[in-house]
Design a protein around this motif. Sequence first.
Motif, PDB file in Angstrom:
ATOM      1  N   ALA A  65       0.822  -1.223   0.057  1.00 24.54           N
ATOM      2  CA  ALA A  65      -0.008  -0.031  -0.052  1.00 24.54           C
ATOM      3  C   ALA A  65       0.837   1.459   0.089  1.00 24.54           C
ATOM      4  CB  ALA A  65      -1.001   0.102   1.373  1.00 24.54           C
ATOM      5  N   LEU A  66       1.947   1.219   0.675  1.00 29.59           N
ATOM      6  CA  LEU A  66       2.885   2.359   0.856  1.00 29.59           C
ATOM      7  C   LEU A  66       3.453   2.737  -0.512  1.00 29.59           C
ATOM      8  CD1 LEU A  66       3.456   3.974   3.196  1.00 29.59           C
ATOM      9  CD2 LEU A  66       5.738   2.604   3.678  1.00 29.59           C
ATOM     10  N   GLU A  67       3.931   1.740  -1.202  1.00 26.25           N
ATOM     11  CA  GLU A  67       4.467   1.683  -2.492  1.00 26.25           C
ATOM     12  C   GLU A  67       3.486   2.212  -3.474  1.00 26.25           C
ATOM     13  OE1 GLU A  67       6.208  -1.814  -4.161  1.00 26.25           O
ATOM     14  OE2 GLU A  67       7.766  -2.032  -2.453  1.00 26.25           O
ATOM     15  N   ALA A  68       2.304   1.767  -3.333  1.00 25.50           N
ATOM     16  CA  ALA A  68       1.224   2.351  -4.457  1.00 25.50           C
ATOM     17  C   ALA A  68       1.085   3.829  -4.147  1.00 25.50           C
ATOM     18  CB  ALA A  68      -0.021   1.642  -4.137  1.00 25.50           C
ATOM     19  N   CYS A  69       1.222   4.175  -2.851  1.00 24.88           N
ATOM     20  CA  CYS A  69       0.981   5.806  -2.666  1.00 24.88           C
ATOM     21  C   CYS A  69       2.182   6.576  -3.186  1.00 24.88           C
ATOM     22  CB  CYS A  69       0.762   5.864  -0.998  1.00 24.88           C
ATOM     23  SG  CYS A  69      -0.706   5.327  -0.289  1.00 24.88           S
ATOM     24  N   GLY A  70       3.361   6.037  -3.087  1.00 25.84           N
ATOM     25  CA  GLY A  70       4.545   6.547  -3.598  1.00 25.84           C
ATOM     26  C   GLY A  70       4.535   6.750  -5.020  1.00 25.84           C
ATOM     27  N   ARG A  71       4.173   5.623  -5.869  1.00 24.70           N
ATOM     28  CA  ARG A  71       4.006   5.802  -7.244  1.00 24.70           C
ATOM     29  C   ARG A  71       2.814   6.813  -7.721  1.00 24.70           C
ATOM     30  NH1 ARG A  71       4.196   0.017  -6.657  1.00 24.70           N
ATOM     31  NH2 ARG A  71       1.976  -0.285  -6.696  1.00 24.70           N
ATOM     32  N   ARG A  72       1.905   6.942  -6.808  1.00 25.03           N
ATOM     33  CA  ARG A  72       0.534   7.703  -7.036  1.00 25.03           C
ATOM     34  C   ARG A  72       1.083   9.429  -6.791  1.00 25.03           C
ATOM     35  NH1 ARG A  72      -2.374  11.248  -7.564  1.00 25.03           N
ATOM     36  NH2 ARG A  72      -4.710  11.181  -7.857  1.00 25.03           N
ATOM     37  N   GLY A  73       2.235   9.481  -6.148  1.00 29.95           N
ATOM     38  CA  GLY A  73       2.747  10.805  -5.658  1.00 29.95           C
ATOM     39  C   GLY A  73       2.084  11.215  -4.555  1.00 29.95           C
ATOM     40  N   VAL A  74       1.601  10.363  -3.549  1.00 29.87           N
ATOM     41  CA  VAL A  74       1.061  11.129  -2.394  1.00 29.87           C
ATOM     42  C   VAL A  74       2.229  11.594  -1.700  1.00 29.87           C
ATOM     43  CG1 VAL A  74      -0.022  10.246  -0.148  1.00 29.87           C
ATOM     44  CG2 VAL A  74      -0.778   9.313  -2.378  1.00 29.87           C
ATOM     45  N   ARG A  75       1.926  12.349  -0.673  1.00 31.32           N
ATOM     46  CA  ARG A  75       3.002  13.186  -0.040  1.00 31.32           C
ATOM     47  C   ARG A  75       3.556  12.803   1.349  1.00 31.32           C
ATOM     48  NH1 ARG A  75       4.828  18.059  -1.778  1.00 31.32           N
ATOM     49  NH2 ARG A  75       6.347  17.927  -0.103  1.00 31.32           N
ATOM     50  N   GLY A  76       2.235  12.159   1.998  1.00 29.03           N
ATOM     51  CA  GLY A  76       2.164  11.848   3.397  1.00 29.03           C
ATOM     52  C   GLY A  76       1.188  10.599   3.669  1.00 29.03           C
ATOM     53  N   ALA A  77       1.602   9.901   4.531  1.00 27.27           N
ATOM     54  CA  ALA A  77       0.958   8.430   4.703  1.00 27.27           C
ATOM     55  C   ALA A  77       0.956   8.661   6.290  1.00 27.27           C
ATOM     56  CB  ALA A  77       1.810   7.379   4.349  1.00 27.27           C
ATOM     57  N   ILE A  78      -0.157   8.239   6.866  1.00 22.66           N
ATOM     58  CA  ILE A  78      -0.364   7.706   8.187  1.00 22.66           C
ATOM     59  C   ILE A  78      -0.914   6.203   8.273  1.00 22.66           C
ATOM     60  CG2 ILE A  78      -1.853   8.053  10.220  1.00 22.66           C
ATOM     61  CD1 ILE A  78      -2.767  11.021   9.195  1.00 22.66           C
ATOM     62  N   VAL A  79       0.143   5.384   8.737  1.00 22.75           N
ATOM     63  CA  VAL A  79      -0.084   4.062   9.089  1.00 22.75           C
ATOM     64  C   VAL A  79      -0.579   3.785  10.483  1.00 22.75           C
ATOM     65  CG1 VAL A  79       1.178   1.874   9.027  1.00 22.75           C
ATOM     66  CG2 VAL A  79       1.875   3.443   7.478  1.00 22.75           C
ATOM     67  N   LEU A  80      -2.071   3.221  10.271  1.00 25.95           N
ATOM     68  CA  LEU A  80      -2.482   3.011  11.697  1.00 25.95           C
ATOM     69  C   LEU A  80      -2.230   1.424  12.207  1.00 25.95           C
ATOM     70  CD1 LEU A  80      -6.132   4.448  11.089  1.00 25.95           C
ATOM     71  CD2 LEU A  80      -4.158   5.639  11.912  1.00 25.95           C
ATOM     72  N   THR A  81      -1.990   0.706  11.244  1.00 27.05           N
ATOM     73  CA  THR A  81      -1.729  -0.774  11.437  1.00 27.05           C
ATOM     74  C   THR A  81      -0.575  -0.812  12.468  1.00 27.05           C
ATOM     75  OG1 THR A  81      -2.138  -1.233   9.186  1.00 27.05           O
ATOM     76  CG2 THR A  81      -1.424  -3.103  10.296  1.00 27.05           C
ATOM     77  N   THR A  82      -0.888  -1.780  13.462  1.00 30.22           N
ATOM     78  CA  THR A  82      -0.048  -1.942  14.721  1.00 30.22           C
ATOM     79  C   THR A  82       0.874  -3.402  14.128  1.00 30.22           C
ATOM     80  OG1 THR A  82      -1.595  -3.208  15.790  1.00 30.22           O
ATOM     81  CG2 THR A  82      -1.440  -0.750  16.170  1.00 30.22           C
ATOM     82  N   GLY A  83       2.049  -3.713  15.015  1.00 29.92           N
ATOM     83  CA  GLY A  83       2.479  -5.100  15.088  1.00 29.92           C
ATOM     84  C   GLY A  83       3.743  -5.004  14.457  1.00 29.92           C
ATOM     85  N   PHE A  84       4.446  -3.893  14.221  1.00 34.66           N
ATOM     86  CA  PHE A  84       5.703  -3.762  13.572  1.00 34.66           C
ATOM     87  C   PHE A  84       6.871  -3.918  14.660  1.00 34.66           C
ATOM     88  CE2 PHE A  84       2.671  -2.237  10.463  1.00 34.66           C
ATOM     89  CZ  PHE A  84       3.359  -2.823   9.268  1.00 34.66           C
ATOM     90  N   ALA A  85       7.774  -4.755  14.276  1.00 30.39           N
ATOM     91  CA  ALA A  85       8.761  -4.759  14.983  1.00 30.39           C
ATOM     92  C   ALA A  85       9.656  -3.261  14.659  1.00 30.39           C
ATOM     93  CB  ALA A  85       9.804  -5.943  14.850  1.00 30.39           C
ATOM     94  N   PRO A  86      10.585  -2.829  15.573  1.00 33.74           N
ATOM     95  CA  PRO A  86      11.279  -1.714  15.104  1.00 33.74           C
ATOM     96  C   PRO A  86      12.083  -1.893  13.945  1.00 33.74           C
ATOM     97  CG  PRO A  86      11.772  -2.108  17.605  1.00 33.74           C
ATOM     98  CD  PRO A  86      11.094  -3.430  16.907  1.00 33.74           C
ATOM     99  N   GLU A  87      12.723  -2.899  13.499  1.00 35.26           N
ATOM    100  CA  GLU A  87      13.391  -3.002  12.292  1.00 35.26           C
ATOM    101  C   GLU A  87      12.463  -2.794  11.109  1.00 35.26           C
ATOM    102  OE1 GLU A  87      13.154  -7.282  13.973  1.00 35.26           O
ATOM    103  OE2 GLU A  87      13.672  -5.091  14.668  1.00 35.26           O
ATOM    104  N   GLU A  88      11.160  -3.308  11.233  1.00 32.50           N
ATOM    105  CA  GLU A  88      10.188  -3.470  10.418  1.00 32.50           C
ATOM    106  C   GLU A  88       9.580  -1.953  10.158  1.00 32.50           C
ATOM    107  OE1 GLU A  88       8.110  -7.923  10.606  1.00 32.50           O
ATOM    108  OE2 GLU A  88       7.534  -6.292  12.151  1.00 32.50           O
ATOM    109  N   ALA A  89       9.500  -1.342  11.101  1.00 30.12           N
ATOM    110  CA  ALA A  89       9.123   0.168  11.088  1.00 30.12           C
ATOM    111  C   ALA A  89      10.063   0.873  10.320  1.00 30.12           C
ATOM    112  CB  ALA A  89       8.842   0.789  12.426  1.00 30.12           C
ATOM    113  N   LYS A  90      11.457   0.911  10.617  1.00 32.40           N
ATOM    114  CA  LYS A  90      12.216   1.486   9.983  1.00 32.40           C
ATOM    115  C   LYS A  90      12.157   1.225   8.538  1.00 32.40           C
ATOM    116  CE  LYS A  90      17.295   2.182   9.844  1.00 32.40           C
ATOM    117  NZ  LYS A  90      17.496   1.899   8.194  1.00 32.40           N
ATOM    118  N   ALA A  91      12.021  -0.359   7.939  1.00 35.28           N
ATOM    119  CA  ALA A  91      11.959  -0.225   6.663  1.00 35.28           C
ATOM    120  C   ALA A  91      10.765   0.252   6.045  1.00 35.28           C
ATOM    121  CB  ALA A  91      11.610  -1.998   6.478  1.00 35.28           C
TER     122      ALA A  91
END
Length: 747
Positions: free
Chosen positions: A282-308
């Motif tokens: 979903a983040l990649e699709a937003c990037g291709r569309r030219g979206v400037r900001g993303a708010i990710v509500l989904t939880t459960g990411f480890a620190p290294e996953e969040a950094k990625a």
Amino acid sequence: MGYVPPPTPQHGLEEGPVLLKDGRAALLRRATPKDLPLFVDFLRRLSPESLRMRFFSPISPEKAAELLLSAKPEEEKVTLIVLAGDPPRIVATGEYVRVKGEDTAEVAFLVDDAHQGKGLGTLLLERLALLAAKRGVRRFQAFTLAENRQMLNVFMESGFQVRAHREGGEVEVELDILLEERTAERFEWREKVSTIASLHPFFFPRGVAVVGASRDPESIGYRVLENLIFGRFQGPVYPVNEAIGREGGTVGPLLAYPSVESIPGPVDLAVIAVPKERVPGALEACGRRGVRGAIVLTTGFAPEEAKALADKARRYGMRLLGPGSLGLVHTHPEVRLAAALAPLPKAGPLALSSQSGTLGRAVMAYAEGMGLGIASFASLGAKADISSNDLLQFWEEDERTRVILLYLESFGNPRRFSRLARRIGKKKPILAVHPSRDPLVRALFAQAGVVRANDLEEAFDVAALLSLGRLPENDRVRLISNASGPSNLALEALREGGLQVEHVDLGSTAKAEDYARALQEAREGDAGSIFLLFVPMGYASEEEFLRLVAEAEGEKLLLACAMGSAGVRARVLGRVALYRFPESAAIALARAWAYKRFRDEPLFFPDLPDLRLEEARRLLEGKKRLSREEAEALLKAFGLPLGRGSGLTLRLKAEPHPLFGPVLTLLLPTPLGEQALGQRLSPLTAKDAQELLKPLEDREDPRPYEEILLRLSRLLEEFPEVEEVVLELQGPKVARFEVRLADPKPR
């Protein structure tokens, strides 16, 4: 003029995320020989004109790449690159080169044609100057064609002292890169402009996509969409649901789209509420569309996953709030944005940030209950990208924000936070709640002028008072009351807060007109604030007292306590902050007075003109450890008074902290062991040194010790490789010392 500490970037000085002038994200790092293919690709994309401006004559991309990455044995060369896109490509490069040991270096830049005008030349100049100054370089030289107006403007607008000499078609430019206050202010201003531009799509989006919108009323996507609609967002909202969108169906009253890329209108902001495994796509699709900001509500990411996730967003120039965010709210009447799992609250002067999403929703409701509306709210979640340091810079310039309240569970860059808070706190108050009782956190807040609250209730007590937009005029407060017991509670808390109290006891039979007369006298008196304390005794009703408070006028800060009244502990009533308990009101007033003192105190880092910095730099160069003689020479170069004096025996320790940087601890040896008298974080202002030495006031005059603290702090700032220093003081003299250097970090 005092000492000017170098600016502290949010991320690494020579490696980490950066922001362009238009707010788009990119990555800065040192170049290595392995980057040759990236350099060739970069140079092939440049126009012949851009190559001519940099190299003055025709040159092949391959030859130019080798030239940019090569260095002679006698030279010190630092080359930085800025990368953007997916896969990452070089969009700018800058370098300085000097003959080893000299104090002048030649500097040059090259920016991709498509990225010119976005502040990359200025960014590289700033970073190279800060790096070079740490290595003893005092001046930059640059040679450019006279027609290269863009590069000349970069130099002229840098904030450095610039001299230019034209000969024929070339211009030689010389810049003094030693930091001055004006230069540091320009650095800070440019970073603020970039940061605000990067957050504009979050607070003023032209359109919002809800990725994961659903018809299920229990789903996150449904609730976000509902809050956007019922909050009356002043722009288009686009539900994104692949299955419903393919069928041409709707989610609620809105047409659904199968993907972000299929949305026809403008989309600045995307709220992502899909299962964890689908977030990267979903983040990649937003990037291709030219979206400037993303708010990710989904939880459960480890620190290294969040950094990625943050790295992925950055490659597309996006900024990311979260993951695990509750969302973002902005009550501006032309926006009315509730891109969150919370409805749009009542508008007001409070800006609120919280790492905990559930706590954020609760405190917004609490603020509304006390009549204290919200200007904006951001839930940071995992803070993979956007942090409170970014939000502070937006709120600094937001005219609707009068008070900033932060709930902090951790720090990403406390040194940057301190610098920002010191600057922004001179304009508007910053309140903070931190769940730990760590003395370093307390020191950070005290030095940065942050109003620290012990808990959220206390924070809102103080916020209610500060939201009035007035501060105590002086340290005198007129306390007007009708009961001695509650008055004593208030008196004790006010005096502990450093306030002088003029107590007017009206007696238990006081009526409303007695309060009105005493209030008028207080307005005409010298006290800088007025505190009305009322206990129902049967002679004046609570309704009469509250009416008097609500109708109160005047410029002096006014707070009141009506004991026994129902509802929240504190609320805003017209131009007055009203409390249920006298201690709550008194503590809030004491905090407001402490903030007033900070705001009025000049922020001054004393200069020490007798420092022999070049001597110290030569002494430390290439060393892993210092002999006793070398350590003594280093301390003498910083003017520390060696020898034995008369007076108290103290120990002053400077130790590194992985987050907070150098920490100075003052210790008093006793028969039962060392007693810690206080801690402060480097760099120290004159006021910081005075505060650290306050415990000595009853034993000895602390003033002779101030300069020792300031000189040690300056040593730690100038030479980070000096990791630990222990000084044993006999009176204001250094009788014994230990100096340890940090292990050199591999490049």
